[in-house]
Write an enzyme that holds these catalytic residues in place. Sequence first.
Site, PDB file in Angstrom:
ATOM      1  N   LYS A  72     -86.652  57.675  27.539  1.00  0.00           N
ATOM      2  CA  LYS A  72     -86.731  58.659  26.453  1.00  0.00           C
ATOM      3  C   LYS A  72     -87.363  58.128  25.164  1.00  0.00           C
ATOM      4  O   LYS A  72     -87.971  58.894  24.419  1.00  0.00           O
ATOM      5  CB  LYS A  72     -85.328  59.202  26.134  1.00  0.00           C
ATOM      6  CG  LYS A  72     -84.799  60.115  27.217  1.00  0.00           C
ATOM      7  CD  LYS A  72     -83.490  60.766  26.823  1.00  0.00           C
ATOM      8  CE  LYS A  72     -83.190  61.928  27.758  1.00  0.00           C
ATOM      9  NZ  LYS A  72     -82.083  62.757  27.328  1.00  0.00           N
ATOM     10  N   ALA A 133     -73.172  58.114  18.623  1.00  0.00           N
ATOM     11  CA  ALA A 133     -74.533  58.031  18.091  1.00  0.00           C
ATOM     12  C   ALA A 133     -75.485  57.539  19.175  1.00  0.00           C
ATOM     13  O   ALA A 133     -76.514  56.926  18.900  1.00  0.00           O
ATOM     14  CB  ALA A 133     -74.573  57.122  16.875  1.00  0.00           C
ATOM     15  N   GLY A 135     -77.649  58.638  22.904  1.00  0.00           N
ATOM     16  CA  GLY A 135     -78.743  59.572  23.151  1.00  0.00           C
ATOM     17  C   GLY A 135     -78.353  61.030  22.959  1.00  0.00           C
ATOM     18  O   GLY A 135     -78.993  61.762  22.194  1.00  0.00           O
ATOM     19  N   MET A 209     -65.505  60.774  30.561  1.00  0.00           N
ATOM     20  CA  MET A 209     -66.312  61.138  31.731  1.00  0.00           C
ATOM     21  C   MET A 209     -65.699  60.521  32.994  1.00  0.00           C
ATOM     22  O   MET A 209     -65.104  59.448  32.928  1.00  0.00           O
ATOM     23  CB  MET A 209     -67.744  60.610  31.528  1.00  0.00           C
ATOM     24  CG  MET A 209     -68.717  61.019  32.593  1.00  0.00           C
ATOM     25  SD  MET A 209     -70.420  60.651  32.114  1.00  0.00           S
ATOM     26  CE  MET A 209     -70.502  58.898  32.391  1.00  0.00           C
TER      27      MET A 209
END
Length: 287
Positions: A72, A133, A135, A209
């Site tokens: 990215k 902070a 991606g 997650m």
Amino acid sequence: SKHITGHTGLLCLLGSPVAHSVSPEMHNEACDQLGLDYTYLAFDVPEDKMPEAVQGLRTMGARGWNITMPGKNIMCKLADKVSPASEISGACNTIVNDNGVLTAYTTDGVGFMRAVAENGVDIIGKKMTLLGAGGAATAILVQAALDGVAEINVFNVRDNFFSRAEEIVARLNERTECKVTLHDYDDPEILRASIAESAILVNGTSVGMAPNVDRTIITDTSMFHKDLFVFDVIYNPQETRLLREAKEAGCRTGNGMYMLLYQGAASFKLWTGEEMPVEIIKEKYFS
Ligand code: NDP
């Protein structure tokens, strides 16, 4: 089943790994539904091979591509033009190829703003507390500031992302009307005060997650209040511990699933000029 011909245009995903991604199904289904002659493939490309991949796609005239980790940041440098959001964050997830001219965009934050709005929550002119902070968090931060959220307090561990976040926060304070402040977690009362004044609390981190579903950054649930909308970027599980406890405290909640869908819809619009038929995609791939 698509009929691929000599006219079929190419869209794709670059990154590593990519095999788990729902993007090929989402975009191919949308093209089929609308009768658009593109096919979307996933290519596993490590970061150091991105320049070669881009050269190949440019030469072959691909219409555009998505970029996931770890490409990215480097992809932004390989583009000819960069959108304001990508310029501020230094990252992009979408490239549009207009006759060899590559423009970089970030649609993750666009997806977030649409997911929040579709929950009936208006955060324009309001305050936000943002955890993380990395991606995903940065994409949310930048788009929210550009779109008119009034004030954002960003909380992050004083770790590797902190100095990059300081630069992005400085750019946002300079270039937007939004008042952005970066904090660490050292003083829990700063976090509590920020949440108390916020219309929205966003978890932009991977904490909670799968498989670490018992984890949450907000361990003190007295920080929740009934006027707070709590959003989690995580989509696996769909209900994180943060969202479950926020709901128990009377908050409205939203998860990262539709953010993922709507970032795709925004990329699709950039490539094709068409609205993705999101209701069909939701039913088939996001339920
Ligand atoms: P990154 O690695 O870029 O960022 C991870 C973030 O989590 C950092 O801010 C990091 O802070 C923070 N973090 C990790 N561990 C802790 C901890 N113990 N305490 C506090 N903060 C912590 O990952 P991404 O931004 O790409 O992904 C983050 C999550 O967002 C993932 O769950 C991913 O699946 C999801 N995601 C969802 C999307 C969607 O469309 N819904 C899109 C992209 C990602 P630090 O540097 O201080 O450790």
